[in-house]
Each structure stands twice: as C-alpha cells, then as structure tokens.
Scaffold this motif. Sequence first.
Motif, mmCIF file in Angstrom:
data_model
loop_
_atom_site.group_PDB
_atom_site.id
_atom_site.type_symbol
_atom_site.label_atom_id
_atom_site.label_comp_id
_atom_site.label_asym_id
_atom_site.label_seq_id
_atom_site.Cartn_x
_atom_site.Cartn_y
_atom_site.Cartn_z
ATOM 1 N N GLU A 150 -3.100 -10.188 4.707
ATOM 2 C CA GLU A 150 -2.358 -11.105 3.850
ATOM 3 C C GLU A 150 -2.880 -11.103 2.409
ATOM 4 O OE1 GLU A 150 -3.593 -12.110 6.974
ATOM 5 O OE2 GLU A 150 -1.635 -11.707 7.863
ATOM 6 N N ASP A 151 -4.104 -10.640 2.201
ATOM 7 C CA ASP A 151 -4.705 -10.604 0.865
ATOM 8 C C ASP A 151 -4.384 -9.331 0.091
ATOM 9 O OD1 ASP A 151 -6.147 -13.061 1.300
ATOM 10 O OD2 ASP A 151 -7.595 -11.909 2.496
ATOM 11 N N LEU A 152 -3.814 -8.350 0.757
ATOM 12 C CA LEU A 152 -3.681 -7.027 0.140
ATOM 13 C C LEU A 152 -2.860 -7.023 -1.142
ATOM 14 C CD1 LEU A 152 -3.462 -4.407 3.008
ATOM 15 C CD2 LEU A 152 -5.414 -5.139 1.640
ATOM 16 N N ALA A 153 -1.797 -7.785 -1.221
ATOM 17 C CA ALA A 153 -0.970 -7.774 -2.437
ATOM 18 C C ALA A 153 -1.782 -8.241 -3.641
ATOM 19 C CB ALA A 153 0.275 -8.634 -2.244
ATOM 20 N N ALA A 154 -2.565 -9.295 -3.485
ATOM 21 C CA ALA A 154 -3.371 -9.803 -4.591
ATOM 22 C C ALA A 154 -4.473 -8.815 -4.969
ATOM 23 C CB ALA A 154 -3.976 -11.160 -4.224
ATOM 24 N N ILE A 155 -5.085 -8.197 -3.963
ATOM 25 C CA ILE A 155 -6.128 -7.203 -4.238
ATOM 26 C C ILE A 155 -5.518 -5.990 -4.935
ATOM 27 C CG2 ILE A 155 -7.826 -5.650 -3.190
ATOM 28 C CD1 ILE A 155 -8.141 -7.727 -0.943
ATOM 29 N N ALA B 104 -13.268 2.133 10.240
ATOM 30 C CA ALA B 104 -14.634 2.645 10.139
ATOM 31 C C ALA B 104 -15.677 1.534 10.269
ATOM 32 C CB ALA B 104 -14.814 3.376 8.800
ATOM 33 N N GLY B 105 -15.230 0.291 10.343
ATOM 34 C CA GLY B 105 -16.161 -0.833 10.424
ATOM 35 C C GLY B 105 -16.727 -1.236 9.077
ATOM 36 N N TYR B 106 -16.078 -0.805 8.003
ATOM 37 C CA TYR B 106 -16.558 -1.090 6.654
ATOM 38 C C TYR B 106 -15.874 -2.327 6.094
ATOM 39 C CZ TYR B 106 -18.623 3.599 6.684
ATOM 40 O OH TYR B 106 -19.359 4.711 6.985
ATOM 41 N N PRO B 107 -16.605 -3.140 5.353
ATOM 42 C CA PRO B 107 -16.053 -4.392 4.861
ATOM 43 C C PRO B 107 -15.165 -4.212 3.631
ATOM 44 C CG PRO B 107 -18.287 -4.152 4.067
ATOM 45 C CD PRO B 107 -18.027 -2.981 4.992
ATOM 46 N N VAL B 108 -14.225 -5.096 3.503
ATOM 47 C CA VAL B 108 -13.527 -5.350 2.255
ATOM 48 C C VAL B 108 -13.704 -6.849 2.029
ATOM 49 C CG1 VAL B 108 -11.344 -5.335 0.998
ATOM 50 C CG2 VAL B 108 -11.859 -3.487 2.615
ATOM 51 N N LEU B 109 -14.491 -7.180 1.034
ATOM 52 C CA LEU B 109 -14.805 -8.572 0.742
ATOM 53 C C LEU B 109 -14.046 -9.024 -0.498
ATOM 54 C CD1 LEU B 109 -18.698 -8.386 1.172
ATOM 55 C CD2 LEU B 109 -16.972 -8.964 2.894
ATOM 56 N N LEU B 110 -13.762 -10.306 -0.565
ATOM 57 C CA LEU B 110 -13.128 -10.803 -1.776
ATOM 58 C C LEU B 110 -13.762 -12.114 -2.199
ATOM 59 C CD1 LEU B 110 -11.037 -13.258 -0.859
ATOM 60 C CD2 LEU B 110 -9.660 -11.319 -0.176
ATOM 61 N N ALA B 111 -13.644 -12.372 -3.490
ATOM 62 C CA ALA B 111 -14.075 -13.639 -4.059
ATOM 63 C C ALA B 111 -12.824 -14.458 -4.308
ATOM 64 C CB ALA B 111 -14.827 -13.407 -5.366
ATOM 65 N N GLU B 112 -12.877 -15.700 -3.851
ATOM 66 C CA GLU B 112 -11.717 -16.577 -3.957
ATOM 67 C C GLU B 112 -12.155 -17.939 -4.454
ATOM 68 O OE1 GLU B 112 -8.005 -17.915 -1.102
ATOM 69 O OE2 GLU B 112 -9.917 -17.417 -0.172
ATOM 70 N N GLU B 113 -11.344 -18.507 -5.327
ATOM 71 C CA GLU B 113 -11.622 -19.847 -5.822
ATOM 72 C C GLU B 113 -10.299 -20.576 -5.981
ATOM 73 O OE1 GLU B 113 -14.858 -21.450 -8.791
ATOM 74 O OE2 GLU B 113 -13.231 -20.472 -9.905
ATOM 75 N N ASP C 185 -4.335 7.933 -12.588
ATOM 76 C CA ASP C 185 -3.380 7.724 -13.670
ATOM 77 C C ASP C 185 -2.266 6.773 -13.259
ATOM 78 O OD1 ASP C 185 -4.595 9.518 -15.544
ATOM 79 O OD2 ASP C 185 -3.763 11.192 -14.406
ATOM 80 N N ASP C 186 -1.901 6.799 -11.985
ATOM 81 C CA ASP C 186 -0.753 6.042 -11.505
ATOM 82 C C ASP C 186 -1.191 4.923 -10.570
ATOM 83 O OD1 ASP C 186 1.083 7.796 -12.815
ATOM 84 O OD2 ASP C 186 0.764 9.253 -11.203
ATOM 85 N N PRO C 187 -0.473 3.813 -10.588
ATOM 86 C CA PRO C 187 -0.801 2.717 -9.665
ATOM 87 C C PRO C 187 -0.576 3.136 -8.225
ATOM 88 C CG PRO C 187 1.276 2.286 -10.802
ATOM 89 C CD PRO C 187 0.702 3.530 -11.401
ATOM 90 N N LEU C 188 -1.275 2.473 -7.322
ATOM 91 C CA LEU C 188 -1.082 2.713 -5.899
ATOM 92 C C LEU C 188 0.071 1.858 -5.393
ATOM 93 C CD1 LEU C 188 -4.685 2.806 -4.370
ATOM 94 C CD2 LEU C 188 -3.298 4.686 -5.192
ATOM 95 N N SER C 189 0.754 2.357 -4.398
ATOM 96 C CA SER C 189 1.805 1.568 -3.751
ATOM 97 C C SER C 189 1.178 0.662 -2.708
ATOM 98 C CB SER C 189 2.820 2.498 -3.081
ATOM 99 O OG SER C 189 2.223 3.126 -1.944
ATOM 100 N N ALA C 190 1.948 -0.313 -2.265
ATOM 101 C CA ALA C 190 1.466 -1.205 -1.209
ATOM 102 C C ALA C 190 1.127 -0.419 0.049
ATOM 103 C CB ALA C 190 2.503 -2.289 -0.916
ATOM 104 N N GLY C 191 1.931 0.591 0.376
ATOM 105 C CA GLY C 191 1.678 1.401 1.563
ATOM 106 C C GLY C 191 0.392 2.200 1.452
ATOM 107 N N GLU C 192 0.143 2.804 0.291
ATOM 108 C CA GLU C 192 -1.098 3.561 0.085
ATOM 109 C C GLU C 192 -2.313 2.641 0.208
ATOM 110 O OE1 GLU C 192 0.098 7.035 -3.101
ATOM 111 O OE2 GLU C 192 0.066 4.951 -3.795
ATOM 112 N N PHE C 193 -2.192 1.446 -0.352
ATOM 113 C CA PHE C 193 -3.319 0.522 -0.312
ATOM 114 C C PHE C 193 -3.556 0.004 1.103
ATOM 115 C CE2 PHE C 193 -5.856 -3.135 -1.929
ATOM 116 C CZ PHE C 193 -6.749 -2.389 -2.671
ATOM 117 N N ALA C 194 -2.479 -0.194 1.849
ATOM 118 C CA ALA C 194 -2.618 -0.633 3.245
ATOM 119 C C ALA C 194 -3.350 0.420 4.070
ATOM 120 C CB ALA C 194 -1.251 -0.942 3.846
ATOM 121 N N VAL C 195 -3.064 1.695 3.818
ATOM 122 C CA VAL C 195 -3.767 2.777 4.522
ATOM 123 C C VAL C 195 -5.252 2.738 4.170
ATOM 124 C CG1 VAL C 195 -4.021 5.289 4.681
ATOM 125 C CG2 VAL C 195 -1.742 4.253 4.803
#
Length: 172
Positions: A9-14, A49-58, A31-41
């Motif tokens: 659910e956070d992917l669009a903001a990230i 892989a068990g690797y984190p994606v962390l975010l800061a939220e306020e 050079d070019d922005p990533l699409s939502a699909g590319e970022f989801a992959v």
Amino acid sequence: MIIRDATLEDLAAILDIYNEVIATTTAIYNDDPLSAGEFAVWFQDRAAAGYPVLLAEEGGKILGFSSFGDFRVKPGYRFTVEHSVHLSADARGKGIGTALVQALFPRAKALGKHTMVGAVDAANEGSIRFHEKLGFQQVGMLPQVGFKFGRWLDLVFLQRFIDGASEGPATP
C-alpha cells in the motif's frame, strides 16, 4: 516520526519519491521514471530475498525510504549488500536519512551480512559526508561510468563493515 517496514500500500508514495529523485538529481543514474509495475517487481524481489524496505513516516506522510539488496549476484558476494536511501525534497537535511540507514544495519547483521556498500555520485559531496558520518569509508571511484543531464558522472564507492569481523564468515 516512525520507521517501519513498507507494505504494498506504500508503493505509490515511495515511487513518487524515487521518481522525483530520478527527475531532479544524479543520485540515481536513470533517465526515465519507473512505472508502478517496475517498482512493484523491485519491491517483491526485495521481499522474496528477505531484504527490508523501510520507510519514515510522520503524520501519515511518507518522508523517505531505505533498503538494501545484493551487491552482486555471484555467490562470493553473498555477505555484501548495497543500500539505497531516498527522501522527499522537503524531508532532506533533517536527520531522517540517518535514521533510515541506521535502521538497516541491524537488519543486515541479522541476515549474516558482513559489509554494506553505497554508491554515490562523486559530485554529491553532501551524500558522501552523510555516509562518512555513518561510518562508511570511501574505497574507490569509477570515473565517467554514468551519463545524465548531458554530462559524464563519476561514481564513488563507500563501505561500512556490519559485523565487526575482519576475517572470513563464521559459517561458510
């Protein structure tokens, strides 16, 4: 501010943060922005892989994110990860990036990683100083390996040991 694991659910903001960095800086050599699909992959690959994606939220607003992934795919590099950290333009210079990268260290150590690498555009002196304050050391530079905004870019590699060991891994 809280730091937490990102969800689908956070992917669009990230992705908005990531694409702003692509459009306005040399922190990412795309050079070019990533699409939502590319970022989801990308996100699903990290999770698999068990690797984190962390975010800061306020206050419900995502200010930035950090992650790490394999440095190289060959087995000999399995104890090394390469990290990334990106912030929204209005969140930079407030210590948020420091908190996001520091939160990666115990995650990498728990996965048995030995060292973390960062790759920074050589002209980005602020990012280089930022990494050095976090214990990274400059270990190399590759001249003119990137090209963006009509000019060649040099890439600086920085490294920080995660496990404090100077010898081989405890378990092969």
